[in-house]
Design an enzyme around this catalytic site. Structure first.
Site, PDB file in Angstrom:
ATOM      1  N   CYS A   1      93.526  47.696   1.177  1.00 55.23           N
ATOM      2  CA  CYS A   1      92.681  46.525   1.375  1.00 55.23           C
ATOM      3  C   CYS A   1      91.377  46.793   0.650  1.00 55.23           C
ATOM      4  O   CYS A   1      90.803  47.872   0.785  1.00 55.23           O
ATOM      5  CB  CYS A   1      92.435  46.306   2.857  1.00 55.23           C
ATOM      6  SG  CYS A   1      91.022  45.274   3.206  1.00 55.23           S
TER       7      CYS A   1
ATOM      8  N   CYS B   1      84.859  50.634   4.370  1.00 55.15           N
ATOM      9  CA  CYS B   1      83.847  50.505   5.422  1.00 55.15           C
ATOM     10  C   CYS B   1      84.453  50.546   6.812  1.00 55.15           C
ATOM     11  O   CYS B   1      83.748  50.748   7.795  1.00 55.15           O
ATOM     12  CB  CYS B   1      83.108  49.180   5.264  1.00 55.15           C
ATOM     13  SG  CYS B   1      82.747  48.768   3.570  1.00 55.15           S
TER      14      CYS B   1
ATOM     15  N   LYS C   1      84.580  54.062   8.921  1.00 57.47           N
ATOM     16  CA  LYS C   1      83.246  54.526   9.305  1.00 57.47           C
ATOM     17  C   LYS C   1      82.670  53.664  10.411  1.00 57.47           C
ATOM     18  O   LYS C   1      82.040  54.148  11.327  1.00 57.47           O
ATOM     19  CB  LYS C   1      82.310  54.580   8.104  1.00 57.47           C
ATOM     20  CG  LYS C   1      81.814  53.240   7.642  1.00 57.47           C
ATOM     21  CD  LYS C   1      80.321  53.222   7.432  1.00 57.47           C
ATOM     22  CE  LYS C   1      79.867  51.828   7.042  1.00 57.47           C
ATOM     23  NZ  LYS C   1      79.398  51.699   5.692  1.00 57.47           N
TER      24      LYS C   1
ATOM     25  N   TYR D   1      73.209  56.776   2.631  1.00 59.31           N
ATOM     26  CA  TYR D   1      73.626  56.112   3.863  1.00 59.31           C
ATOM     27  C   TYR D   1      74.936  56.680   4.378  1.00 59.31           C
ATOM     28  O   TYR D   1      75.152  56.793   5.571  1.00 59.31           O
ATOM     29  CB  TYR D   1      73.644  54.582   3.705  1.00 59.31           C
ATOM     30  CG  TYR D   1      74.782  53.969   2.940  1.00 59.31           C
ATOM     31  CD1 TYR D   1      75.972  53.638   3.580  1.00 59.31           C
ATOM     32  CD2 TYR D   1      74.668  53.697   1.582  1.00 59.31           C
ATOM     33  CE1 TYR D   1      77.010  53.059   2.874  1.00 59.31           C
ATOM     34  CE2 TYR D   1      75.700  53.122   0.882  1.00 59.31           C
ATOM     35  CZ  TYR D   1      76.880  52.804   1.521  1.00 59.31           C
ATOM     36  OH  TYR D   1      77.908  52.233   0.825  1.00 59.31           O
TER      37      TYR D   1
ATOM     38  N   GLU E   1      75.214  57.996   8.132  1.00 54.36           N
ATOM     39  CA  GLU E   1      76.206  57.359   9.010  1.00 54.36           C
ATOM     40  C   GLU E   1      77.164  58.393   9.590  1.00 54.36           C
ATOM     41  O   GLU E   1      77.450  58.401  10.790  1.00 54.36           O
ATOM     42  CB  GLU E   1      76.986  56.287   8.234  1.00 54.36           C
ATOM     43  CG  GLU E   1      76.166  55.030   7.957  1.00 54.36           C
ATOM     44  CD  GLU E   1      76.886  53.996   7.093  1.00 54.36           C
ATOM     45  OE1 GLU E   1      76.447  52.841   7.066  1.00 54.36           O
ATOM     46  OE2 GLU E   1      77.888  54.355   6.434  1.00 54.36           O
TER      47      GLU E   1
ATOM     48  N   HIS F   1      67.246  33.219  23.736  1.00 53.39           N
ATOM     49  CA  HIS F   1      66.779  34.162  24.752  1.00 53.39           C
ATOM     50  C   HIS F   1      67.914  34.538  25.691  1.00 53.39           C
ATOM     51  O   HIS F   1      68.663  33.670  26.113  1.00 53.39           O
ATOM     52  CB  HIS F   1      65.654  33.474  25.532  1.00 53.39           C
ATOM     53  CG  HIS F   1      64.883  34.400  26.406  1.00 53.39           C
ATOM     54  ND1 HIS F   1      64.209  35.499  25.900  1.00 53.39           N
ATOM     55  CD2 HIS F   1      64.676  34.397  27.735  1.00 53.39           C
ATOM     56  CE1 HIS F   1      63.619  36.120  26.905  1.00 53.39           C
ATOM     57  NE2 HIS F   1      63.886  35.481  28.022  1.00 53.39           N
TER      58      HIS F   1
ATOM     59  N   GLU G   1      65.885  37.207  18.444  1.00 52.92           N
ATOM     60  CA  GLU G   1      64.783  36.267  18.660  1.00 52.92           C
ATOM     61  C   GLU G   1      63.437  36.909  18.317  1.00 52.92           C
ATOM     62  O   GLU G   1      62.462  36.211  18.044  1.00 52.92           O
ATOM     63  CB  GLU G   1      64.760  35.725  20.098  1.00 52.92           C
ATOM     64  CG  GLU G   1      64.348  36.738  21.140  1.00 52.92           C
ATOM     65  CD  GLU G   1      64.188  36.140  22.539  1.00 52.92           C
ATOM     66  OE1 GLU G   1      63.697  35.015  22.664  1.00 52.92           O
ATOM     67  OE2 GLU G   1      64.571  36.821  23.518  1.00 52.92           O
TER      68      GLU G   1
END
Lengths: 611, 475
Positions: B86, B91, B94, B180, B184, B449, B454
């Site tokens: 795929c 990704c 991980k 990264y 990670e 909220h 927010e």
């Protein structure tokens, strides 16, 4: 590609003025309004203006007058006045700093006696502003007004629930609403996480129990710290806080009654009503005696046990969801539809997910009587209910019955009738104009008690803050109630912004809309072995307006977190094309909106089959 | 998953197995396995995310297309096939392992929310790895990770390609690098209870906003990941008991130091494999420093009929969805009616470190460089997610900043969000920024909220004001 044109918010002529000139004009106008008992903005040739002048002369009242056709900046001033009052025509009249309107309103007020009352009022009041209700909206308005240098008081009083539950400063959201419900929802999600964790290699004893008391204590401790925080922040801003029940005694006078019945009177130039709502009862035998509502649930000192939730409001479904998440036996009794007012396709999916996860639904039934079989914590209650469609009746025994059938505005016992504030007879809601002003010019209202406005904390906060800025600052910005996003914290969360599909069809007609949709499977759910083809994303686009997104709906984990940013994008004119041209963040749930390519009208299969 | 053309270790003299998929009006399966003498409208070299997306789009536009891909077995013998993987699969493992680590934290949190879970709580690597591998049939994190030319690196080190395939727990791990990928991996290894150390030469998350990056590492440090800063490894030896003895140099003091680990994971960066393509023969210009291909906004190289997309192209974000979109748009420009260019600005992304970091648009440094310190306004806030309160979790690094032009209406240049579900939060705002959102428009958006996102629409404190950016309570 270039971003769509941003829409101008100001009228073109006012916008052409440099900001400094606008500011100067506004200060000048405010000065006139503040410093004259009666201030009339008029045009020398206007017959209506002449009649108003004659009226004040006949009353023997001094007035100041500015003929807009005889001063240089007259046209600009008229536009500034429009921004400030939403009235474009002359005469535009202010009495004791309150905008009264045009000549018709003045003559009406004269006839009803309101004008004489306003004129009699001593302009030296105790406070510039008294806010009735210390919830999200009231507090934000009070604090903002105080920040702008005004003398402000907040009256807050929690009438105990029929079961005797009461709470501290902060209103529904903090004490018996958003905050505790999201924390209990989180507790239920953690229960699910515990199940998932074994699939991800975590190992621990099979015996996992949920302890209601320790959860509730932790949540109540947090709420206590928030109550305290509000007290402190009011004190810091210099807002007077009085824990008393407020009731109008005159146009500018209010009576404050403490829990012990002690009465004190205060006066103010302006008032803001922000009293909010409380849960509705069924009005059947045994309801107030034996049932609880969301007012009681979050501080219930014992686990509710087998629970019947009556109602299908978001409060009902959220409570049913987390109670089931703790492993309790939960039934929801629904009179008609789920989540009225929300997109019904989404609402049904929310319900069917709950059903698949152990919540029982009794559709088209309403309770008739509630009887206590046994006292206790919890006790045992026998509920009889009847069908809404036929003669069928059913009975069952529950430990707890939670009513969540709706909420009523707290506007009945405020003395509003004494000062002539209109209240919708049926709903108890207060109609206001787009500046949150009631029919009585110096009385304003915000929050859940407003007619036709969303009942949401952030809306009340925004409305309160902006109102204070308009009343006491130089701002003209009004609260924008369009495209307000929200989320429902059901076991599978639902976030939305803009119109439901039903509403969109009503507004734009079906043939002018294109609906894009898909099911999706969050990555975390795959290994956890959780249901595929359950989470769902849908957008509704207006074909006549560049495929602008008029409705956004998402059902899945973290729906609220996902929806917020899209709501900001909708404020900026989000279109389908922009969605298609935006790079997704991989692997997230939110990215599903950047790759929507199946229209509902095509009828194509939206189930997911792997990558 | 990154472009497949860089799937080989940068070691000269290797033989590649070439495979060609040809199509006319549709991408087909392997066409006999031989190149032969055929003519195509488009030949795509590399069957990664970008290459495949471009090929498919061109085929759909009725063109005759071939994809040339070469496969190189990994040092551990893992092979991939085109289409068998795929395009986005890199990704997946991980994030699944990241989620496993988050679940560990949730088990701790659950106690505060009334769940009674008996001790001890342990993690079984084998069980997790099997579950992840069962989901991920074939796995590819794209580029071969570059191994440094130091003694023992190749023999004893593993890369991020291998970590997900380990049958046994990696045990005490040294992660070399501060990309990264490095952070990670170190994050989830720490999260499932392993003793983990990150060795970084200079700064963490190069190219990302540095204030955010240092908050990311600060959070990791406070949750048990150890950091060796300013250090470079010099050699690795295998001890008789099987452990790996790593020697490194502290670049500041020049001193050598030593430690033993069960696993050494290399995540120091990637090098595109362009040298074996004989680009200079075709006249395609590359950057001599990093071997990346120089392209213009049309993705065209210095040779008009040769284009480059994905990670091999100079200055492009190394992200799967970016390569896919660039590939599709390129095919549409070449063979369709479109003239739409790929917009490399405002590409959102997220880093799945223990505290997730999502961003879109310019970093503060980039904004300052581009517009000048005087012309930007940065709004920021330290906030506390509601769920953290009851769980008594430290929120010191939950931080948001929005970088705007200073001049009204204060166009938003960049958004940086550090907190739970950062990717979910960032996606929608990326749309807003794409729509040309101003600070004023974002502030006019009503919040949802109680959520973390927010806080973005409530950013009121500017850095310039010097006021305390800590959010206290609602409203």
């Amino acid at each position: 590609m270039s971003p769509p044109e941003r829409r101008a918010r100001l009228s073109p002529r006012a916008a052409q003025l440099p900001p400094e000139t606008r500011e100067e004009l506004r200060r000048h106008l405010r000065g006139l309004i503040e410093n004259n008992r009666v201030m009339i903005f008029s045009k020398s040739y206007c017959p209506h203006s002449t009649r108003v002048k004659e009226l004040f002369s006949s009353l023997g009242v001094d007035y100041n007058i500015l003929e807009l056709d005889q001063v240089d900046a007259g046209a600009s001033m008229q536009e500034m006045l429009f921004e400030m009052t939403n009235q474009r025509t002359v005469p535009s009249i202010f009495v004791n700093k309150v905008h009264m309107g045009g000549s018709d309103r003045i003559f009406q007020a004269h006839q009803s006696g309101l004008l004489q009352k306003l004129l009699q009022e001593d302009s030296t009041y105790d406070y510039d502003l008294i806010v009735i209700g210390g919830g999200s909206g009231g507090l934000s308005c009070a604090k903002e007004a105080a920040t702008l240098g005004k003398k402000v008081m907040v009256l807050d009083f929690v009438v105990p629930s029929p079961r005797g539950t009461t709470w501290g400063l902060g209103g529904t959201c903090v004490n018996v609403g958003c905050i505790p419900k999201k924390l209990m929802h989180q507790a239920a999600l953690l229960g699910q996480a515990l199940l998932d964790s074994r699939k991800f290699g975590w190992e621990y004893s099979q015996q996992v129990k949920h302890n209601w008391e320790s959860m509730t204590e932790a949540i109540q401790n947090h709420i206590g710290s928030l109550n305290w925080g509000y007290r402190v922040s009011l004190r810091e801003k210099g807002v007077a806080y009085v824990n008393s029940y407020g009731e109008f005694m005159g146009q500018h006078k209010i009576k404050a009654t403490t829990r012990k019945g002690q009465e004190t009177f205060y006066t103010a130039a302006k008032f803001v009503i922000a009293t909010g709502e409380r849960p509705r009862y069924l009005g059947i035998q045994g309801d107030k005696e034996y049932c609880i509502t969301s007012d009681d649930l979050f501080s219930l000192p014992y686990c509710p046990g087998k629970t019947l939730v009556v109602g299908a409001s978001y409060v009902a479904l959220e409570c049913a969801g987390f109670l089931a998440g703790f492993g309790l036996d939960v039934t929801v009794m629904v009179r008609s539809v789920l989540l009225r007012g929300f997109d019904q396709e989404m609402a049904e999916k929310v319900g069917s997910y709950m059903e698949q996860h152990g919540v029982k639904f009794l559709r088209k039934f309403v309770p008739v009587t509630i009887q206590q079989l046994e006292k206790g914590s919890p006790g045992k209650l026998k509920v009889s209910a009847k069908s809404t469609e036929g003669a069928e009746t059913i009975e069952d025994v529950y430990n707890t019955v939670l009513l969540a059938i709706g909420r009523d505005s707290c506007t009945k016992k405020l003395g509003l009738e004494k000062i002539g504030v209109s209240v919708n007879e049926r709903s108890g809601k207060i109609p206001v104009n787009d500046a949150e002003q009631t029919n009585v010019p110096h009385i304003y209202a915000i929050g859940d008690i407003l007619e036709g406005k969303p009942e949401l904390t952030p809306v009340a906060i925004q409305a309160g803050k902006l109102l204070a800025r308009r009343l006491f600052g130089a701002s003209v910005e009004k609260c924008d109630y369009i495209n307000v996003p929200t989320t429902v914290f059901t076991p599978l969360e639902y976030g939305c912004c803009g119109l439901s599909e039903e509403k969109a069809i009503e507004v734009y007609k079906k043939e002018n809309l294109e609906v894009f949709h898909t099911l999706f499977w969050p990555l975390e759910w795959t290994v956890a072995g959780r249901d595929n083809n359950t989470c769902y994303a849908k957008i509704i686009c207006n074909k006549l307006d560049n495929d602008r997104v008029v409705g956004f709906h998402v059902l899945g984990p973290n729906a609220g977190e996902i929806t917020q940013g899209f709501a900001a994008a909708m404020k900026c004119g989000l279109t389908k094309q922009l969605l298609d041209h935006t790079v997704g963040i991989h692997p997230t749930c939110g990215e599903v909106f950047t790759t929507l390519d199946i229209t509902k009208s095509s009828g194509r299969d939206i189930t997911q089959k792997g990558c | 998953a990154m472009a497949a053309m860089a799937r080989a270790l940068p070691r000269p003299g290797r033989r590649f197995r070439w495979r060609i998929w040809a199509s006319a009006g549709g991408v087909r399966g392997a066409a006999g396995g031989a190149a032969g003498q055929q003519d195509y409208d488009l030949l795509v070299i590399g069957g990664g995310s970008g290459g495949l997306a471009c090929a498919k789009e061109a085929a759909q536009l009725g063109r005759k297309v071939a994809v040339v891909d070469y496969v190189e077995p990994s040092p551990r013998g893992t092979k991939w096939g085109l289409g068998g993987t795929c395009v986005n699969v890199g990704c997946i493992p991980k994030k699944l392992m990241h989620y496993a680590a988050l679940l560990g934290h949730m088990i701790q949190d659950a106690h505060h929310y009334g769940w009674e879970v008996a001790q001890p709580i342990q993690h079984d690597w084998k069980k997790m790895a099997e579950a992840v591998q069962n989901h991920v049939k074939s796995l590819n994190w794209g580029h071969r990770v570059q191994l440094q030319d130091i003694e023992g690196a190749l023999e004893y080190g593993i890369t991020s390609d291998d970590i997900f395939w380990l049958k046994e727990s990696p045990g005490k791990t040294l992660v070399v690098g501060a990309s990264y990928v490095a952070l990670e991996c170190a994050g989830f290894l720490t999260g499932i209870g392993l003793d983990t150390t990150v060795m970084m030469r200079s700064i963490p998350l190069r190219g990302f906003d540095q204030q955010m990056s240092s908050l990311v590492t600060e959070h990791m440090e406070s949750h048990g990941t150890q950091f060796l800063r300013g250090c470079t490894p010099s050699r690795i030896r295998k001890l008789p008991d099987g452990q790996l003895q790593v020697t490194w140099e502290d670049r500041l003091s020049g001193k050598e130091d030593m430690g033993t680990f069960d696993t050494v994971l290399w995540a120091i960066g990637r090098v595109p494999e362009t040298r074996s393509l004989n680009l200079e023969k075709a006249g395609v210009n590359t950057n001599p420093k990093n071997q990346k291909i120089l392209v213009d906004s049309q993705e065209a190289t210095s040779v008009p009929h040769i284009y480059a997309i994905g990670d091999v192209a100079e200055g492009r974000p190394e992200l799967t969805p970016t390569a896919i979109m660039a590939g599709r748009l390129l095919a549409q420009r070449l063979f369709g009616q479109s003239s739409d260019l790929m917009d490399y600005n405002n590409v959102p992304t997220t880093v799945f470190t223990p505290l997730e970091y999502g961003c879109v648009g310019l970093s503060e440094e980039q904004a300052v460089a581009r517009h000048g310190q005087e012309n930007i306004e940065v709004y920021h806030a330290y906030y506390k997610p509601l769920e953290f309160t009851v769980a008594e979790k430290d929120a010191s690094q939950c931080y948001i900043k929005m970088v705007c032009l200073r001049e009204p209406p204060q166009l938003v240049l960049g958004l940086h969000f550090l907190g739970p579900n950062a990717g979910e939060v960032t996606q929608g705002f990326a749309l807003g920024i794409k729509c040309g959102a101003s600070y004023a428009q974002v502030m006019r958006t009503v919040g949802i909220h109680p959520t973390c996102s927010e806080e973005v629409v409530k950013l009121r404190i500017s850095k310039r004001s010097g006021l305390d950016p800590t959010v206290t309570g609602c409203g």
